[in-house]
Design a protein around this motif. Structure first.
Motif, mmCIF file in Angstrom:
data_model
loop_
_atom_site.group_PDB
_atom_site.id
_atom_site.type_symbol
_atom_site.label_atom_id
_atom_site.label_comp_id
_atom_site.label_asym_id
_atom_site.label_seq_id
_atom_site.Cartn_x
_atom_site.Cartn_y
_atom_site.Cartn_z
ATOM 1 N N SER A 42 55.525 31.784 50.497
ATOM 2 C CA SER A 42 55.568 33.241 50.664
ATOM 3 C C SER A 42 54.495 33.964 49.856
ATOM 4 C CB SER A 42 56.952 33.777 50.284
ATOM 5 O OG SER A 42 57.299 33.389 48.969
ATOM 6 N N ILE A 43 53.618 33.210 49.182
ATOM 7 C CA ILE A 43 52.544 33.845 48.408
ATOM 8 C C ILE A 43 51.467 34.343 49.367
ATOM 9 C CG2 ILE A 43 50.828 33.536 46.586
ATOM 10 C CD1 ILE A 43 53.828 33.357 45.745
ATOM 11 N N MET A 44 51.030 35.576 49.159
ATOM 12 C CA MET A 44 50.082 36.240 50.051
ATOM 13 C C MET A 44 48.830 35.414 50.329
ATOM 14 S SD MET A 44 48.092 38.996 47.645
ATOM 15 C CE MET A 44 47.249 38.468 46.143
ATOM 16 N N LYS A 45 48.161 35.753 51.416
ATOM 17 C CA LYS A 45 46.875 35.156 51.750
ATOM 18 C C LYS A 45 45.799 35.658 50.790
ATOM 19 C CE LYS A 45 44.160 34.326 55.949
ATOM 20 N NZ LYS A 45 44.064 34.658 57.406
ATOM 21 N N GLY A 46 45.963 36.877 50.303
ATOM 22 C CA GLY A 46 45.010 37.459 49.370
ATOM 23 C C GLY A 46 44.955 38.963 49.528
ATOM 24 N N TYR A 47 44.078 39.612 48.743
ATOM 25 C CA TYR A 47 43.847 41.048 48.869
ATOM 26 C C TYR A 47 42.697 41.280 49.848
ATOM 27 C CZ TYR A 47 46.674 41.541 44.614
ATOM 28 O OH TYR A 47 47.698 41.510 43.693
ATOM 29 N N TYR A 48 42.924 42.150 50.806
ATOM 30 C CA TYR A 48 41.937 42.395 51.860
ATOM 31 C C TYR A 48 40.645 42.968 51.283
ATOM 32 C CZ TYR A 48 40.085 43.963 56.350
ATOM 33 O OH TYR A 48 39.291 44.160 57.455
ATOM 34 N N ASN A 49 39.538 42.320 51.628
ATOM 35 C CA ASN A 49 38.200 42.770 51.201
ATOM 36 C C ASN A 49 37.995 42.714 49.686
ATOM 37 O OD1 ASN A 49 37.151 43.254 53.733
ATOM 38 N ND2 ASN A 49 37.788 45.403 53.764
ATOM 39 N N LEU A 50 38.880 42.000 48.972
ATOM 40 C CA LEU A 50 38.779 41.946 47.506
ATOM 41 C C LEU A 50 38.889 40.491 47.030
ATOM 42 C CD1 LEU A 50 41.138 44.972 46.677
ATOM 43 C CD2 LEU A 50 38.631 44.959 46.514
ATOM 44 N N PRO A 51 37.907 39.650 47.365
ATOM 45 C CA PRO A 51 37.989 38.225 47.001
ATOM 46 C C PRO A 51 38.021 37.984 45.496
ATOM 47 C CG PRO A 51 35.793 38.787 47.849
ATOM 48 C CD PRO A 51 36.678 39.956 48.119
ATOM 49 N N ASP A 52 37.293 38.772 44.718
ATOM 50 C CA ASP A 52 37.260 38.575 43.267
ATOM 51 C C ASP A 52 38.618 38.859 42.637
ATOM 52 O OD1 ASP A 52 34.622 37.907 43.498
ATOM 53 O OD2 ASP A 52 33.847 39.864 42.879
ATOM 54 N N ILE A 53 39.260 39.943 43.094
ATOM 55 C CA ILE A 53 40.581 40.288 42.549
ATOM 56 C C ILE A 53 41.617 39.264 43.000
ATOM 57 C CG2 ILE A 53 42.403 42.048 42.532
ATOM 58 C CD1 ILE A 53 40.253 44.167 42.702
ATOM 59 N N THR A 54 41.444 38.729 44.216
ATOM 60 C CA THR A 54 42.343 37.673 44.703
ATOM 61 C C THR A 54 42.259 36.449 43.790
ATOM 62 O OG1 THR A 54 42.116 38.408 46.997
ATOM 63 C CG2 THR A 54 42.892 36.163 46.647
ATOM 64 N N LEU A 55 41.031 36.061 43.395
ATOM 65 C CA LEU A 55 40.847 34.908 42.515
ATOM 66 C C LEU A 55 41.461 35.143 41.134
ATOM 67 C CD1 LEU A 55 37.190 33.823 43.391
ATOM 68 C CD2 LEU A 55 39.296 32.572 43.885
#
Length: 589
Positions: free
Chosen positions: A409-422
């Protein structure tokens, strides 16, 4: 078809139709009457709406925004979007025009569905700044606006929808949910079908659901907490009734007589305060009985048998006092689910003692949302905790005390924000929640504070403000409080009094209550709130105790900027707005 076979959000809706259809699958108030759509009618109407979207040129992956109150049309639109592989972008109705502009442009929404005229005005005020929006439809009939009913196709050939449904994968993006945030622009959380479905199925064992049950829905569907619960209700064939508004919940509860509803702690606090206020207004034997029952309730613990005499008294209290509480909530409550913020343990105790079990849970938008929640199974709940983590999640406490989570259930990531996703998801796949916690008892998870909100005084002592704020809000005089003191000699607080209660208290004490600005300067009032602070300070170490406070003259709200749409404190905003009070506490003494 079993529950495990549901792979996409569209499957959830069809599962109900194929396994346990309801005549009142979705119900809402229209012209002062409760009007229902059956499972079959709902699916048929959603197909017509899907065909209408296809006629507009909507294709798989396109973003469609929904800005609406809770209503049947919200889910109708959701299914219409999901079964053709498009992406639902739900947006709060109470944000400012600048946030609308940012979100709609960031996600690239082609179509917007809007509930009412007030929201339409906000959207139209920024229409010239929206780069991708092609169509705007309304649910209410509004002069000069296109109504969503115009999209409902008359095409009887539904084979195209059936084929498109087959192309939607569990790993496809289902929704973009923009978190309100306390600073900066909202972040778009990318959730797949698998993220949400896995969370729904894993949570399904925590609520005791059976046949012919009803739920009342009033928390915003644009928030993942209420939305996930709605999917769970649909999957379990629990009929969903939508409250008319936040102001009509009391009447709606009596009308619908639901078995479940979800709430946030602040609403539960207000219910409790109203109950206690009514008890305070009683006289003689009735008043004594009320507070006798209340005191029994505050001692309740589901895991401790307090013996024959306590149980006998509690049974009696349930018959003569608490039965009225249950009636006020419709008389059928099986469980109330609380989330979104920390729940005061006293509320869980007293409502549960009254046979209104309040099950506290915890999660984030990024976790779809549930990480843990209490249950009614034997050994399944522990007051003061958020329950045990879901079985399909790996939950750990990092070295610095932060809760980290890994699972489907962990998100795919933040849209358009790869650095913040990492930054949020580490190399091993663990999402870092930003919350500090610990495991207690037999695997129960307890949240102690937000990592980035803990601060250090100039004396080097760490203070966890949320823990303190939650305790101080137990006072009927305090509606909101923000504990401060980072880099200072001592902790202090900015307090927003509960002006409704304060006015009634002033009336009883024959203190003139002209307005909120003048009453917070009244020395008798200040002294009374000081007494509350002194009493509550005794729960904390000397270095944590609030040494000074200042009162503010108006209610904090989303519209005035002090609270996020999920009713969390915007700490930086509050500090800036009340800088003068900060200076008065720390610089003018």
């Amino acid at each position: 078809m079993n529950i495990q076979s549901t792979k996409t959000l569209a499957d959830v809706y069809y599962f109900q139709l194929n396994n346990h259809p309801r005549k009142d699958a979705f119900t809402q108030k229209e012209n002062n009457k409760w009007v229902s759509l059956s499972s079959k009618e709902f699916i048929e109407k959603s197909v017509k709406l899907s065909l209408g979207l296809i006629d507009l040129g909507i294709v798989k992956g396109d973003r469609i925004a929904v800005v609406s109150n809770n209503r049947i049309e919200w889910h109708l639109t959701d299914l219409a979007i999901q079964q053709i592989g498009a992406v639902n972008v739900p947006i709060y109705s109470n944000i400012n025009p600048e946030d609308y502009t940012y979100i709609l442009n960031d996600c690239g929404a082609r179509v917007i569905f809007i509930s009412d005229e007030e929201i339409l005005k906000k959207i139209l005020s920024v229409k010239s700044s929206l780069t991708s929006v092609e169509y705007i439809f309304t649910y209410n009939q509004i002069e000069g606006a296109k109504n969503y009913s115009e999209l409902l196709s008359n095409n009887e050939d539904t084979s195209e929808i059936e084929e498109l449904r087959k192309t939607v994968s569990e790993d496809d993006l289902a929704t973009l949910i923009y978190t309100s945030g306390t600073t900066g622009n909202p972040k778009g959380v990318m959730l797949t079908h698998k993220n949400l479905i896995s969370n729904v199925i894993a949570s399904s064992h925590r609520l005791p659901m059976g046949d012919d049950l009803k739920a009342l829905s009033f928390l915003p569907l644009c928030h993942v907490f209420e939305r996930m619960l709605d999917y769970l209700y649909i999957l379990k064939s629990v009929s969903i009734y939508y409250a008319e508004s936040i102001d009509t919940i009391g009447d709606d509860l009596k009308d619908v007589k639901p078995h479940f509803f979800a709430t946030v702690p602040r609403l539960l606090e207000k219910v409790y305060d109203k109950i206690v206020a009514k008890g305070t207004d009683l006289t003689g034997v009735k008043k004594k009985l009320f507070f006798w029952a209340l005191e029994l309730g505050l001692q309740f613990d589901p895991n401790i048998d307090k013996g024959f005499w306590y149980n006998f008294q509690l049974n009696l209290a349930n018959k003569i006092i608490f039965s009225k509480w249950r009636e006020a909530l419709g008389g059928n409550i099986i469980a109330v689910v609380s989330g979104g913020a920390a729940l005061q343990p006293r509320l869980a105790r007293v409502f549960s003692s009254a046979n209104i079990p309040v099950l506290e849970g915890y999660g984030l938008t990024e976790t779809s949302p549930v990480i843990g929640v209490n249950s009614l199974k034997p050994g399944g709940r522990m007051i003061g905790t958020i329950g045990k983590p879901l079985e399909n999640l790996d939950v750990k406490i990092a070295e610095d005390g932060e809760i980290i989570v890994k699972g489907p259930s962990i998100m795919k990531g933040y849209y358009n924000l790869p650095d913040i996703t990492l930054e949020a998801i580490d190399s091993e796949g663990y999402f870092h929640t930003g919350d500090i916690g610990e495991f207690v008892g037999d695997g129960f998870l307890k949240i102690t504070d937000r990592k980035k909100e803990i601060f250090k005084t100039s004396g080097g002592k760490y203070i966890a403000p949320q823990v303190m704020e939650n305790r101080f809000k137990e006072s009927r005089f305090i509606e909101q409080i923000m504990v401060i003191g980072e880099g200072e000699k001592h902790a202090a607080a900015i307090i927003q009094p509960d002006f409704v209660f304060l006015e009634s208290w002033c009336n009883r004490k024959q203190i003139p209550f002209e307005n909120s600005e003048k009453i917070i300067e009244n020395q008798t009032v200040i002294n009374r709130i000081q007494r509350e602070v002194d009493e509550l300070n005794s729960n904390f170490s000397n270095y944590e105790q609030i040494k000074k406070f200042e009162l503010v003259p108006f209610q904090w709200a989303v519209d005035t900027g002090e609270l996020t749409p999920t009713l969390k404190l915007k700490r930086k905003f509050i500090k800036t707005k009340f800088q003068q009070l900060f200076d008065k506490i720390y610089r003018n003494s």
